[in-house]
Design an enzyme around this catalytic site. Structure first.
Site, PDB file in Angstrom:
ATOM      1  N   CYS A 162      35.832  69.379  82.562  1.00 10.56           N
ATOM      2  CA  CYS A 162      34.847  69.344  81.471  1.00 10.56           C
ATOM      3  C   CYS A 162      33.425  69.430  82.003  1.00 10.56           C
ATOM      4  CB  CYS A 162      35.063  68.058  80.668  1.00 10.56           C
ATOM      5  SG  CYS A 162      33.760  67.731  79.502  1.00 10.56           S
ATOM      6  N   CYS A 167      33.572  72.175  79.261  1.00 13.75           N
ATOM      7  CA  CYS A 167      32.742  71.893  78.081  1.00 13.75           C
ATOM      8  C   CYS A 167      31.246  71.966  78.365  1.00 13.75           C
ATOM      9  CB  CYS A 167      33.031  70.494  77.541  1.00 13.75           C
ATOM     10  SG  CYS A 167      34.685  69.862  77.839  1.00 13.75           S
ATOM     11  N   LYS A 170      29.814  75.408  79.574  1.00 17.33           N
ATOM     12  CA  LYS A 170      30.116  76.336  78.469  1.00 17.33           C
ATOM     13  C   LYS A 170      29.153  76.120  77.299  1.00 17.33           C
ATOM     14  CE  LYS A 170      32.204  75.084  75.248  1.00 17.33           C
ATOM     15  NZ  LYS A 170      33.627  74.847  75.136  1.00 17.33           N
ATOM     16  N   TYR A 303      40.506  79.895  73.117  1.00 19.51           N
ATOM     17  CA  TYR A 303      39.241  79.180  73.287  1.00 19.51           C
ATOM     18  C   TYR A 303      38.376  79.787  74.413  1.00 19.51           C
ATOM     19  CZ  TYR A 303      40.361  74.441  71.168  1.00 19.51           C
ATOM     20  OH  TYR A 303      40.637  73.363  70.384  1.00 19.51           O
ATOM     21  N   GLU A 307      35.030  82.000  73.740  1.00 19.83           N
ATOM     22  CA  GLU A 307      33.765  81.301  73.983  1.00 19.83           C
ATOM     23  C   GLU A 307      32.959  81.995  75.083  1.00 19.83           C
ATOM     24  OE1 GLU A 307      34.885  76.740  72.676  1.00 19.83           O
ATOM     25  OE2 GLU A 307      34.889  77.222  74.794  1.00 19.83           O
ATOM     26  N   HIS A 575      21.210  67.858  50.995  1.00 16.49           N
ATOM     27  CA  HIS A 575      20.663  69.177  50.719  1.00 16.49           C
ATOM     28  C   HIS A 575      19.349  69.381  51.460  1.00 16.49           C
ATOM     29  CE1 HIS A 575      20.432  72.822  48.404  1.00 16.49           C
ATOM     30  NE2 HIS A 575      19.196  72.541  48.022  1.00 16.49           N
ATOM     31  N   GLU A 580      27.190  70.394  53.172  1.00 13.91           N
ATOM     32  CA  GLU A 580      27.282  70.006  51.757  1.00 13.91           C
ATOM     33  C   GLU A 580      28.251  70.891  50.981  1.00 13.91           C
ATOM     34  OE1 GLU A 580      23.831  70.622  49.194  1.00 13.91           O
ATOM     35  OE2 GLU A 580      23.014  72.030  50.642  1.00 13.91           O
TER      36      GLU A 580
END
Ligand code: FAD
Ligand code: NAP
Length: 600
Positions: A162, A167, A170, A303, A307, A575, A580
């Site tokens: 990671c 992660c 990346k 993935y 990515e 908002h 939302e």
């Protein structure tokens, strides 16, 4: 004088109890009617272990025994189990010790013989979390971490995939690519800048890697602060309780432990075609590549492939993705195809239903020139093209084949090298556990490895019973337009509940931030899948849009709480945001209604 007599009596009783403990392999202080005591006695009977039982309720001075046991062990209740002079505790602790293998170890009298209470093999997301937690619970812990260099010689520091090659780099490179879009948008918002905009790979690579360096250092300090012994060496079992550790100079040391946690992670798989290891790179090389990769072919469609292909294209490179079958296998295919379509409209080329058969070097260099030959998976067609870099992203192999698991008796699935465990991450060998990417049929994600490691240590050493929950794990694919998901895909929900028993609500949306620059209208998409048989409970959540990780995280918590469509509807939106949209989903897929956004 009465007090002295009392003390004398107490001392005699203490000596008597101690003698009993010292001269018997197993002693159980019990009460004949107590169901927990019966459970413990039944366990020893089942294990065919002889034990000496003292039924305190049937003894004249049983209550004195109980008081003295309180003084000696800090525990008043029965049962109280002693094995080879060690106080195991009551029923729960004894059952737990049986489950985790320490009971057998105590019975064989091995307790004092080990160097460590726990040795963790692998200092990545799972291994670091587990080792630190175990040390905080007072255990003597060692963690070993060693990175075998890639075929092109890339290596890195402490922290696992990671931090070093997953992660973290990346996401930072994904962010670099998003900034390119932000720069274009900025002009539309009135920013004026004349100079031509270009990207410098070396600056990005250096900045990202120096941040990673600081994380590597931080992990070392954290281990030291928590008194975990960290060894930068490759570990392999030579006996069930003993490992050999070989450091980069080839020096071997040997260490024993009562328990082990395997957290060795995975490494990229190669294609097994001529030229792959010689000329191609994987994600293990990409993030610290000393040169800009140039025109790149990415092989794979999950993935890592999408990515990496996505951010390389975002940096302005010519990128082609070669797909063997479908995008993002296992994910909701409508979402996967929408994410892919967005990439395609932003310049990523896709070659579908082809696999490479050969990679040849045309010219050395940084980058050089490579010729790739590929064949169709459906016809006899063969194609060739030239690229500067070929990035292989066709999945990852569990690092379980060279760690002497046969010497420890740990079972591995021979088909994929993954380790089967029970719901407490215990392998078939009771004193050996496994966590993270090497587990069979579990998520390969950092937070999952961390959670499993932490909870395992708490169960082993902190008396906890909380297990890692692998259900409803939220995740995000950081494609240029990010895709966040939690729960079931539409395909899987249909299969599980039947098409008539699910209701799918969906909507396209146009993030406010995209309106002024006038881009990507009707490309962002939100969808929830509800189980009509269970109060319209939301069983699948899917979001394609900006900041998908941030949006999905909170809805993941809502789904853990069992949120229904009614809960989503009753939630008041914030908002103007993208998230939302989930509070106002009205159009069901079944209705075929218009899902384009109609303004706020
Ligand atoms: P690892 O982190 O891989 O750690 C295992 C460690 O053990 C390694 O350091 C290895 O070198 C070491 N080791 C192996 N064998 C031995 C041995 N015999 N002796 C000593 N040490 C050994 N997950 C996410 O959640 N979000 C993301 O955005 C994300 N992006 C990713 C991007 C890429 C390109 C990749 C490849 C993965 C990504 N992941 C992501 C997945 C994530 O990195 C892994 O799920 C996670 O690192 C698994 O942790 P682990 O502890 O199981 O193994
Ligand atoms: P993966 O999910 O196992 O996918 C492998 C991909 O390679 C699939 O598209 C597969 O196609 C293709 N493939 C396999 N063999 C091939 C071959 N011989 N030729 C051509 N294509 C081939 O692997 P991954 O992308 O490396 O990801 C590994 C794990 O890391 C993931 O499961 C994920 O959990 C984790 N990860 C997470 C993140 C994140 O959280 N954002 C990011 C990256 C990685 P088929 O569909 O045809 O089999």
């Amino acid at each position: 004088m009465p007090p002295i007599e009392k003390d004398t009596g107490k001392n005699e009783l203490k000596t008597k109890i101690q003698k009993l403990i010292d001269s018997n392999q197993v002693v159980v202080f019990s009460k004949s009617y107590c169901p927990y005591c019966i459970q413990v006695k039944d366990l020893f009977k089942e294990l065919k272990i002889e034990f000496n039982v003292m039924e305190l309720d049937l003894m004249e001075n049983g209550s004195n025994y109980q008081e003295m046991l309180l003084e000696m062990t800090g525990q008043r209740t029965v049962p109280q189990v002693f094995i080879n002079k060690t106080h195991v505790g009551g029923c729960d602790k004894t059952m737990q010790a049986h489950k985790d293998g320490s009971l057998q170890q105590l019975l064989s009298g091995e307790k004092e013989a080990y160097d460590y209470d726990l040795i963790v093999i692998g200092g990545g997301s799972g291994g670091l979390a587990c080792s630190k937690e175990a040390a905080m619970l007072g255990k003597k812990v060692m963690v070993l971490d060693y990175v075998v260099p890639t075929p092109t010689g890339t290596t890195w520091g402490l922290g696992g995939t990671c931090v070093n090659v997953g992660c973290i780099p990346k996401k930072l490179m994904h962010q670099t690519a998003l900034l390119a879009t932000a720069i274009q948008d900025a002009r539309k918002f009135g920013w004026e800048f004349d100079e031509s905009v270009k990207h410098n790979w070396d600056t990005m690579k250096t900045a990202v890697n120096s941040y990673i360096g600081s994380l590597n250092w931080g992990y070392r300090v954290a281990l030291r602060d928590k008194n975990v012994d960290y060894v930068n060496a490759y570990a392999e079992f030579i006996e069930p309780h003993k490992i050999k550790a070989t450091n980069k100079r080839g020096k071997e040391t040997f260490h024993t432990a009562a328990r082990f946690v395997l957290a060795t992670g995975e490494r990229p798989r190669y294609l097994g075609v001529p030229g792959d290891k010689e000329y191609c790179i994987t994600s293990d090389d990409l993030f610290s590549l000393s040169y800009c990769p140039g025109k790149t072919l990415v092989i794979g469609a999950s993935y890592v492939a999408l990515e990496c292909g996505g951010f390389l294209a975002g940096l302005g490179l010519d990128v082609t993705v070669m797909v063997r079958s479908i995008l993002l296998r296992g994910f909701d295919q409508e979402m996967a195809n929408r994410a892919g379509a967005h990439m395609e409209t932003h310049g990523v080329k896709f070659i579908r239903k082809f696999v490479p058969t050969k990679i040849e070097q045309l010219e050395e260099g940084s980058p050089g020139r490579l010729k790739v030959t590929a064949k169709s998976t459906e016809t006899d067609e063969t194609i060739e093209d030239e690229y500067n870099t070929v990035l292989i992203a066709v999945g990852r192999n569990a690092c379980t084949d060279k760690i002497g698991l046969d010497k420890a008796g740990v079972k591995v699935n021979p088909k994929n090298g993954k380790i089967p465990v029970n719901d407490e991450e215990q392998t078939n060998v009771p004193h050996i556990h496994a966590i993270g990417d090497i587990l069979e049929e579990k998520w390969e994600l950092t937070p999952v490895a961390i959670q499993a490691g932490k909870l395992l240590a708490r169960r082993l050493y902190g008396g906890s019973t909380v297990k890692c929950d692998y259900i409803h794990v939220p995740t995000t694919v950081f494609t240029p337009l990010e895709y966040g998901a939690c729960g079931l895909s539409e395909e899987r929900a249909t299969e599980l509940y039947g098409p008539d028993n699910i209701e799918v609500y969906h909507s396209l949306f146009w993030p406010l931030e995209f309106t002024v620059p006038s881009r990507d209208n009707n490309q962002c998409y939100a969808k929830i899948i509800c189980n009509k048989l269970d109060s319209d409970r939301v069983v699948g959540f899917h979001y394609l849009g900006p900041n998908a990780g941030e949006v999905t995280q909170g809805f993941g918590a809502a789904m853990k709480c069992g949120a229904t469509k009614e809960h989503f509807d009753a939630t008041i939106g914030i908002h103007p945001t993208c998230a939302e949209v989930f509070t106002t989903l009205e159009v069901s897929k079944r209705s075929g209604g218009d899902i384009t956004q109609s303004g706020c």
